[in-house]
Design a protein around this motif. Structure first.
Motif, PDB file in Angstrom:
ATOM      1  N   GLY A  57       0.851  -1.180   0.000  1.00  0.00           N
ATOM      2  CA  GLY A  57       0.000   0.000   0.000  1.00  0.00           C
ATOM      3  C   GLY A  57       0.884   1.226   0.000  1.00  0.00           C
ATOM      4  N   ASP A  58       0.294   2.370  -0.277  1.00  0.00           N
ATOM      5  CA  ASP A  58       1.068   3.611  -0.330  1.00  0.00           C
ATOM      6  C   ASP A  58       0.690   4.494   0.852  1.00  0.00           C
ATOM      7  N   PRO A  59       1.609   4.709   1.778  1.00  0.00           N
ATOM      8  CA  PRO A  59       1.293   5.552   2.940  1.00  0.00           C
ATOM      9  C   PRO A  59       0.844   6.956   2.535  1.00  0.00           C
ATOM     10  N   GLN A  60       1.290   7.421   1.351  1.00  0.00           N
ATOM     11  CA  GLN A  60       0.938   8.776   0.909  1.00  0.00           C
ATOM     12  C   GLN A  60      -0.558   8.905   0.603  1.00  0.00           C
ATOM     13  N   ALA A  61      -1.229   7.763   0.481  1.00  0.00           N
ATOM     14  CA  ALA A  61      -2.672   7.839   0.228  1.00  0.00           C
ATOM     15  C   ALA A  61      -3.410   8.391   1.441  1.00  0.00           C
TER      16      ALA A  61
END
Lengths: 154, 159
Positions: free
Chosen positions: B81-85
């Motif tokens: 997953g992308d933490p920036q989301a």
């Protein structure tokens, strides 16, 4: 032209064609998808991008289709997006199928994610989203989604 | 005749070296798996040891590995997953413990992961000073499990 010269030209032409197909073109005739890969400072970047495209092709055909429909060129640019990200330029040249910059520095998983992220920007641009639209939030959501869908660890 | 024999031997040695240099190569089982590591600091030896361990103790898993995996890549970590989301985390490069959601944290700590749609297994780069038999054991267990995921994806249509 002598026969020998023809043979030499044929061999050189074949070698150039093989190198071009291996490093500078993503060719999927069945899926009607052709994407050019710009030359990279480090040649293996292009093979990482090809692996990312192949992974999307099988792992998420819907996302692969979006890439094929909205992206014509991929530039494996290691410095874009702060070394490890990607870039999409809002320019006239990107009105049609666009060119996107993709860093492959962090390996296959992030290359897939960045590809989906920059394709999302291309789609936004092609849909004519207004400049004040929160362009990043939607695309971070897209790369997050593809990572959660494809990365299997337990 | 002798000259051709010498050329053939040299070609075989070169071919053998090329097949082995950047990969796990087991000609008896017709098994070759490319191994990608960091250009300057990576080390293929612990990955080869882990594959050898799988071969010794679990022939079925080894068969699955050879059949359904064509590349093992060592990467910084597995990101599921992308933490920036998460707008709270956007723009940060390091995250406080507990800031990431549970699945992301577990993925980052996992010894490896499989990327669906590929025949590629990603192994997490060894932490500083974290090599040795424990690392080989953890990687061997991960390889067995992740080869099973690849087999499931490609043969059972778990897509």
């Amino acid at each position: 032209m002598t026969r020998r010269r023809l043979v030499v030209i044929g061999i050189v032409g074949a070698v150039v064609a093989v190198i071009a197909l291996r490093y500078f073109v993503w060719l999927d005739l069945g899926g009607r998808c052709i994407i050019g890969l710009r030359p990279s400072l480090v040649g293996y970047d292009n093979t990482t991008i090809k692996r990312a495209l192949a992974t999307l092709h099988r792992g998420s055909p819907e996302d692969y289709r979006k890439v094929c429909d909205h992206v014509a060129w991929i530039n494996p640019n290691p410095s874009c997006g702060g070394f490890g990200g990607g870039c999409f330029w809002h320019s006239e040249g990107n009105r049609g199928r666009a060119s996107v910059d993709i860093s492959t520095e962090h390996g296959l998983i992030w290359t897939v994610a960045i590809l989906v992220h920059e394709t999302c920007h291309a789609i936004q641009y092609h849909q004519g989203r207004p400049p004040q639209f929160d362009l990043e939030h939607e695309c971070y959501g897209e790369d997050d989604r593809i990572l959660r869908a494809l990365v299997q660890f337990e | 005749m002798k000259r051709w024999a010498i050329i053939a031997v040299i070609a075989l040695v070169l071919l053998w070296g090329w097949l082995r240099a950047f990969a796990w190569f087991d000609p008896v089982r017709l098994c070759r798996i490319h191994i990608d590591v960091e250009l300057l600091e990576g080390d293929r030896a612990p990955i080869r040891e882990a594959i050898a361990l799988v071969r010794r103790e679990d022939p079925l898993a080894y068969h699955a590995l050879c059949r359904w995996v064509d590349r093992i890549q060592e990467e910084r970590q597995c990101d599921a997953g992308d933490p920036q989301a998460d707008p709270r985390l956007r723009g940060q490069s390091a995250f406080a413990s507990g800031a990431l959601d549970a699945a992301l944290s577990r993925a980052r700590e996992a010894p490896g992961c499989y990327v669906r749609g590929s025949r590629i297994i990603v192994l997490r780069r060894a932490p500083e000073g974290g090599g040795g038999p424990a690392l080989v054991r953890a990687r061997a267990d991960a390889l067995k499990r992740l080869a099973g995921y690849s087999r499931a994806f490609w043969s059972e249509g778990t897509r």
